[in-house]
Design a protein around this motif. Sequence first.
Motif, PDB file in Angstrom:
ATOM      1  N   GLY A 217       0.790  -1.226   0.000  1.00  0.00           N
ATOM      2  CA  GLY A 217       0.000   0.000   0.000  1.00  0.00           C
ATOM      3  C   GLY A 217       0.818   1.269   0.000  1.00  0.00           C
ATOM      4  O   GLY A 217       0.290   2.355  -0.278  1.00  0.00           O
ATOM      5  N   GLN A 218       2.116   1.163   0.286  1.00  0.00           N
ATOM      6  CA  GLN A 218       2.979   2.347   0.304  1.00  0.00           C
ATOM      7  C   GLN A 218       3.450   2.701  -1.096  1.00  0.00           C
ATOM      8  O   GLN A 218       3.515   1.852  -1.990  1.00  0.00           O
ATOM      9  N   LYS A 219       3.836   3.956  -1.265  1.00  0.00           N
ATOM     10  CA  LYS A 219       4.460   4.399  -2.496  1.00  0.00           C
ATOM     11  C   LYS A 219       5.967   4.103  -2.436  1.00  0.00           C
ATOM     12  O   LYS A 219       6.573   4.161  -1.361  1.00  0.00           O
ATOM     13  N   LEU A 220       6.554   3.826  -3.588  1.00  0.00           N
ATOM     14  CA  LEU A 220       7.977   3.497  -3.651  1.00  0.00           C
ATOM     15  C   LEU A 220       8.835   4.590  -3.034  1.00  0.00           C
ATOM     16  O   LEU A 220       9.788   4.309  -2.292  1.00  0.00           O
ATOM     17  N   GLU A 221       8.501   5.864  -3.308  1.00  0.00           N
ATOM     18  CA  GLU A 221       9.338   6.964  -2.830  1.00  0.00           C
ATOM     19  C   GLU A 221       9.294   7.142  -1.318  1.00  0.00           C
ATOM     20  O   GLU A 221      10.155   7.818  -0.741  1.00  0.00           O
ATOM     21  N   GLU A 222       8.304   6.551  -0.649  1.00  0.00           N
ATOM     22  CA  GLU A 222       8.188   6.706   0.798  1.00  0.00           C
ATOM     23  C   GLU A 222       9.339   6.049   1.551  1.00  0.00           C
ATOM     24  O   GLU A 222       9.647   6.442   2.684  1.00  0.00           O
ATOM     25  N   SER A 223       9.956   5.041   0.964  1.00  0.00           N
ATOM     26  CA  SER A 223      11.014   4.308   1.673  1.00  0.00           C
ATOM     27  C   SER A 223      12.213   4.052   0.766  1.00  0.00           C
ATOM     28  O   SER A 223      12.864   3.017   0.871  1.00  0.00           O
ATOM     29  N   SER A 224      12.509   5.003  -0.123  1.00  0.00           N
ATOM     30  CA  SER A 224      13.611   4.826  -1.069  1.00  0.00           C
ATOM     31  C   SER A 224      14.532   6.043  -1.054  1.00  0.00           C
ATOM     32  O   SER A 224      14.083   7.167  -0.827  1.00  0.00           O
ATOM     33  N   THR A 225      15.810   5.788  -1.296  1.00  0.00           N
ATOM     34  CA  THR A 225      16.762   6.877  -1.440  1.00  0.00           C
ATOM     35  C   THR A 225      16.608   7.505  -2.821  1.00  0.00           C
ATOM     36  O   THR A 225      15.978   6.931  -3.716  1.00  0.00           O
ATOM     37  N   ALA A 226      17.189   8.683  -3.000  1.00  0.00           N
ATOM     38  CA  ALA A 226      17.143   9.344  -4.306  1.00  0.00           C
ATOM     39  C   ALA A 226      17.831   8.501  -5.366  1.00  0.00           C
ATOM     40  O   ALA A 226      17.389   8.433  -6.524  1.00  0.00           O
ATOM     41  N   GLU A 227      18.918   7.823  -4.969  1.00  0.00           N
ATOM     42  CA  GLU A 227      19.645   6.969  -5.919  1.00  0.00           C
ATOM     43  C   GLU A 227      18.792   5.783  -6.358  1.00  0.00           C
ATOM     44  O   GLU A 227      18.793   5.404  -7.534  1.00  0.00           O
ATOM     45  N   LYS A 228      18.050   5.196  -5.407  1.00  0.00           N
ATOM     46  CA  LYS A 228      17.186   4.067  -5.753  1.00  0.00           C
ATOM     47  C   LYS A 228      16.057   4.514  -6.679  1.00  0.00           C
ATOM     48  O   LYS A 228      15.725   3.818  -7.642  1.00  0.00           O
ATOM     49  N   MET A 229      15.471   5.672  -6.419  1.00  0.00           N
ATOM     50  CA  MET A 229      14.400   6.179  -7.270  1.00  0.00           C
ATOM     51  C   MET A 229      14.905   6.419  -8.691  1.00  0.00           C
ATOM     52  O   MET A 229      14.218   6.090  -9.672  1.00  0.00           O
ATOM     53  N   ALA A 230      16.104   6.980  -8.806  1.00  0.00           N
ATOM     54  CA  ALA A 230      16.683   7.219 -10.134  1.00  0.00           C
ATOM     55  C   ALA A 230      16.955   5.901 -10.853  1.00  0.00           C
ATOM     56  O   ALA A 230      16.724   5.776 -12.061  1.00  0.00           O
ATOM     57  N   LEU A 231      17.434   4.908 -10.105  1.00  0.00           N
ATOM     58  CA  LEU A 231      17.703   3.591 -10.686  1.00  0.00           C
ATOM     59  C   LEU A 231      16.426   2.963 -11.214  1.00  0.00           C
ATOM     60  O   LEU A 231      16.388   2.439 -12.336  1.00  0.00           O
ATOM     61  N   TYR A 232      15.348   2.991 -10.421  1.00  0.00           N
ATOM     62  CA  TYR A 232      14.077   2.408 -10.848  1.00  0.00           C
ATOM     63  C   TYR A 232      13.520   3.132 -12.072  1.00  0.00           C
ATOM     64  O   TYR A 232      12.971   2.508 -12.983  1.00  0.00           O
ATOM     65  N   LYS A 233      13.668   4.450 -12.088  1.00  0.00           N
ATOM     66  CA  LYS A 233      13.158   5.225 -13.222  1.00  0.00           C
ATOM     67  C   LYS A 233      13.869   4.841 -14.517  1.00  0.00           C
ATOM     68  O   LYS A 233      13.245   4.753 -15.590  1.00  0.00           O
ATOM     69  N   ASN A 234      15.172   4.585 -14.428  1.00  0.00           N
ATOM     70  CA  ASN A 234      15.965   4.305 -15.628  1.00  0.00           C
ATOM     71  C   ASN A 234      16.024   2.834 -16.012  1.00  0.00           C
ATOM     72  O   ASN A 234      16.541   2.497 -17.080  1.00  0.00           O
ATOM     73  N   THR A 235      15.528   1.972 -15.155  1.00  0.00           N
ATOM     74  CA  THR A 235      15.579   0.526 -15.450  1.00  0.00           C
ATOM     75  C   THR A 235      14.201  -0.122 -15.321  1.00  0.00           C
ATOM     76  O   THR A 235      13.581  -0.505 -16.310  1.00  0.00           O
ATOM     77  N   VAL A 236      13.704  -0.216 -14.094  1.00  0.00           N
ATOM     78  CA  VAL A 236      12.465  -0.956 -13.811  1.00  0.00           C
ATOM     79  C   VAL A 236      11.284  -0.423 -14.610  1.00  0.00           C
ATOM     80  O   VAL A 236      10.517  -1.195 -15.205  1.00  0.00           O
ATOM     81  N   PHE A 237      11.106   0.893 -14.622  1.00  0.00           N
ATOM     82  CA  PHE A 237       9.941   1.473 -15.284  1.00  0.00           C
ATOM     83  C   PHE A 237      10.129   1.659 -16.793  1.00  0.00           C
ATOM     84  O   PHE A 237       9.216   2.110 -17.482  1.00  0.00           O
ATOM     85  N   LYS A 238      11.309   1.280 -17.290  1.00  0.00           N
ATOM     86  CA  LYS A 238      11.567   1.380 -18.732  1.00  0.00           C
ATOM     87  C   LYS A 238      11.686   0.012 -19.392  1.00  0.00           C
ATOM     88  O   LYS A 238      11.294  -0.163 -20.547  1.00  0.00           O
ATOM     89  N   ASP A 239      12.240  -0.959 -18.656  1.00  0.00           N
ATOM     90  CA  ASP A 239      12.533  -2.268 -19.244  1.00  0.00           C
ATOM     91  C   ASP A 239      11.498  -3.313 -18.821  1.00  0.00           C
ATOM     92  O   ASP A 239      10.897  -3.208 -17.753  1.00  0.00           O
ATOM     93  N   GLN A 240      11.347  -4.316 -19.668  1.00  0.00           N
ATOM     94  CA  GLN A 240      10.429  -5.407 -19.355  1.00  0.00           C
ATOM     95  C   GLN A 240      10.967  -6.318 -18.259  1.00  0.00           C
ATOM     96  O   GLN A 240      10.211  -6.875 -17.463  1.00  0.00           O
ATOM     97  N   SER A 241      12.272  -6.471 -18.219  1.00  0.00           N
ATOM     98  CA  SER A 241      12.893  -7.333 -17.213  1.00  0.00           C
ATOM     99  C   SER A 241      14.316  -6.868 -16.985  1.00  0.00           C
ATOM    100  O   SER A 241      14.869  -6.096 -17.766  1.00  0.00           O
ATOM    101  N   GLY A 242      14.916  -7.346 -15.894  1.00  0.00           N
ATOM    102  CA  GLY A 242      16.294  -6.964 -15.621  1.00  0.00           C
ATOM    103  C   GLY A 242      16.748  -7.405 -14.254  1.00  0.00           C
ATOM    104  O   GLY A 242      16.050  -8.137 -13.530  1.00  0.00           O
ATOM    105  N   TYR A 243      17.944  -6.927 -13.901  1.00  0.00           N
ATOM    106  CA  TYR A 243      18.576  -7.276 -12.628  1.00  0.00           C
ATOM    107  C   TYR A 243      19.281  -6.027 -12.111  1.00  0.00           C
ATOM    108  O   TYR A 243      20.021  -5.383 -12.855  1.00  0.00           O
ATOM    109  N   ILE A 244      19.025  -5.666 -10.852  1.00  0.00           N
ATOM    110  CA  ILE A 244      19.584  -4.439 -10.306  1.00  0.00           C
ATOM    111  C   ILE A 244      20.171  -4.663  -8.918  1.00  0.00           C
ATOM    112  O   ILE A 244      19.800  -5.599  -8.211  1.00  0.00           O
ATOM    113  N   LEU A 245      21.113  -3.796  -8.557  1.00  0.00           N
ATOM    114  CA  LEU A 245      21.652  -3.716  -7.203  1.00  0.00           C
ATOM    115  C   LEU A 245      21.341  -2.329  -6.668  1.00  0.00           C
ATOM    116  O   LEU A 245      21.522  -1.332  -7.376  1.00  0.00           O
TER     117      LEU A 245
END
Length: 338
Positions: A217-245
């Motif tokens: 029920g929480q939003k991603l940004e509520e418990s994420s660092t700025a670096e994590k949000m940028a990573l998700y924007k450039n990978t998770v929300f753009k690609d169909q699949s992948g692997y991230i650290l």
Amino acid sequence: MSVLRTLLGAKSLKVKMTLLLLAVSLVPLLISMLILTSQSSSVVESDTKNQQMHLAELSTSEINAWLNSKIASIQSVVKAHPEFLNGKSNTILPVLKIMAESDPEVYRFAYIDPQGMSIDTAGEKLDANKFDNFKKATVDKKVSVSEIIKEESSGKNIIIIDVPLVDSKGDFRGIVQSFLFPEQILSIINHIKFGETGYGYLLSPSGTYLVHPKKTGQKLEESSTAEKMALYKNTVFKDQSGYILYTEPDGTLKSAAYQTIEATGWKYFDCRAFGSIQTGDSFKEKFSGYASCFCAGCHCYSYDRLTDDDSPNHDNFIPHAASRAGRFIRPFEDAWRG
């Protein structure tokens, strides 16, 4: 006097030569072990990534198959019953009631006529014109699946599948809705885990945790660092699949394999603490300590035996040194193995 000078000053040429050969043989051995350890670390990391990707694919495939089966069952019934296109709820509801009784995973069905009036199999009526999903269906006439939401009237967590009714002329003739319990999806997510710290979760296209052990029920940004949000924007929300650290706010390094659920656009994640299985670094640390202790033990014993006037024959030096060093390093060896 240094240990090296003491060893070189020993009277026995045999001792000198044995120590020299021992030193020469240990150096390449230690180098080889460090290289093998580094390679082992890379292999473990690669295997971990592949296993996470495989588990994410399995879970995503199961969730997709479950949702598609629910959509297909509605479409097949509509195809077999032309009365769904006549806009008369009194002929449509009896069929929907039979469908609801035959599927325990369905909370209820509803029919929305072209004017937006809804009636479900429990007899509840409401005006659907105020809902965005109805407005969208009248325009694009495409199947849609809601997020996991809490129904106001019952307080139950549900998923709503909207299947628009379209006649042979392409005209909108209403919607058949299926209200599903999400327990099957939860079961799939909870069943497949990776390691002791691994868990799965679902993220909506808008960045809401639909299913998560602690953040549902929480939003991603509520418990994420700025670096994590940028990573998700450039990978998770753009690609169909992948692997991230990525690093959580508490400093925990995590790895995640993700896949897109085609029926909904949701992202499924197989996540874990990165250090929980990645043992290469700890292995190298233990090995380095092990090797250092071994060398220290040999040198200490060598110094003790060669500077002691009452020492036994120097010809017995190596067997004595090996035995003493073995007793000295055994606790470190046990720690290395454990």
